[in-house]
Design a protein around this motif. Structure first.
Motif, PDB file in Angstrom:
ATOM      1  N   SER A   1      34.242  36.568  35.139  1.00  0.00           N
ATOM      2  CA  SER A   1      32.934  36.922  34.615  1.00  0.00           C
ATOM      3  C   SER A   1      31.963  37.062  35.777  1.00  0.00           C
ATOM      4  N   ARG A   2      30.830  37.667  35.527  1.00  0.00           N
ATOM      5  CA  ARG A   2      29.864  37.923  36.597  1.00  0.00           C
ATOM      6  C   ARG A   2      29.194  36.655  37.109  1.00  0.00           C
ATOM      7  N   THR A   3      29.422  35.515  36.466  1.00  0.00           N
ATOM      8  CA  THR A   3      28.804  34.259  36.921  1.00  0.00           C
ATOM      9  C   THR A   3      29.795  33.335  37.623  1.00  0.00           C
TER      10      THR A   3
ATOM     11  N   GLY B   1      36.142  48.603  40.640  1.00  0.00           N
ATOM     12  CA  GLY B   1      36.216  48.699  39.193  1.00  0.00           C
ATOM     13  C   GLY B   1      36.382  47.371  38.484  1.00  0.00           C
ATOM     14  N   THR B   2      36.645  46.287  39.247  1.00  0.00           N
ATOM     15  CA  THR B   2      36.799  44.967  38.626  1.00  0.00           C
ATOM     16  C   THR B   2      35.608  44.064  38.872  1.00  0.00           C
ATOM     17  N   VAL B   3      34.746  44.414  39.820  1.00  0.00           N
ATOM     18  CA  VAL B   3      33.654  43.522  40.228  1.00  0.00           C
ATOM     19  C   VAL B   3      32.433  43.702  39.336  1.00  0.00           C
TER      20      VAL B   3
ATOM     21  N   GLY C   1      35.291  39.079  39.853  1.00  0.00           N
ATOM     22  CA  GLY C   1      36.172  40.228  40.001  1.00  0.00           C
ATOM     23  C   GLY C   1      37.466  39.862  40.701  1.00  0.00           C
ATOM     24  N   GLU C   2      38.214  40.877  41.074  1.00  0.00           N
ATOM     25  CA  GLU C   2      39.499  40.699  41.748  1.00  0.00           C
ATOM     26  C   GLU C   2      39.418  41.202  43.188  1.00  0.00           C
TER      27      GLU C   2
END
Length: 210
Positions: A97-99, A136-138, A175-176
């Motif tokens: 998640s973004r956090t 694309g994952t971040v 992200g990855e």
């Protein structure tokens, strides 16, 4: 002349999923006559080493490794590797998640921030710069909400905001990411027969610095 890094080349993921390896700090250890030790390392960030031989199960998989070996010109050029033990902003089997990770704090002026992953146990912590995120994952957050107006350089892990985040704004990301590596071996002792038998020499990979 700078050696190009193959940003668009990823080591075969079904081979890397069975590979062994991880981070290491080369340590200089001197044992005294008293039995005490003096320990030192010359690097703050570890280097990661892998052996992909354990992930090769068929001649087709071996051929995919050989194709990349040609493209990379042996040990000359670097490429990306998915380290299945650690490739996300959280644990390997947890949704991102973004956090997940702190990205920094806005000051109203600064617009660029480096992706960093934090490892912690109790009061101890370690910070790892993330230089090869997966495009694309971040996701980026500001105060927990989805951020807008930012770009990511997938070759460096640097996030750039069109407008500097406000002072005291809490920035985060999830992200990855990949590990930048190169071959650290020669493939002149590998044959179709040994791959079929599951008995091939080591296919060594070594992390390279940005």
């Amino acid at each position: 002349m700078a050696i190009p890094f193959l940003e668009d080349q990823l080591f075969p993921v079904h081979v890397s999923s069975g590979s062994a390896g991880g981070p290491d700090w080369p340590a200089e250890i001197v044992e005294k006559s008293s039995g005490h030790e003096e320990r030192n390392t010359r690097i703050a960030q570890p280097l990661r080493f892998y052996d992909a031989r354990y992930g090769v199960r068929t001649p087709d998989e071996l051929y995919q490794v050989l194709e990349l070996y040609y493209i990379a010109m042996g040990r000359l050029k670097g490429f990306r590797l998915k380290d299945w033990s650690d490739y996300r902003s959280r644990g390997p089997h947890q949704p991102v998640s973004r956090t997940d990770q702190d990205l920094g704090t806005g000051d109203g002026v600064r617009r660029t921030f480096q992706l960093v992953k934090r490892y912690a146990r109790g009061p101890h912590e370690f910070f790892r710069p993330i230089g090869k995120p997966v495009a694309g994952t971040v996701e980026i957050g500001i105060g927990g909400a989805a951020a807008a107006g930012w770009t990511l350089d997938a070759a460096t892990g640097i996030v750039t905001f069109a407008v500097a985040p406000a002072a005291s704004a809490a920035l985060s990301w999830g992200g990855e990411f990949h590990v930048p590596v190169r071959f650290d071996c020669r493939l002149d002792q590998i044959s179709h027969r040994t791959a079929t038998l599951g008995d091939i020499p080591s296919i060594l990979l070594k992390e390279i610095r940005p």
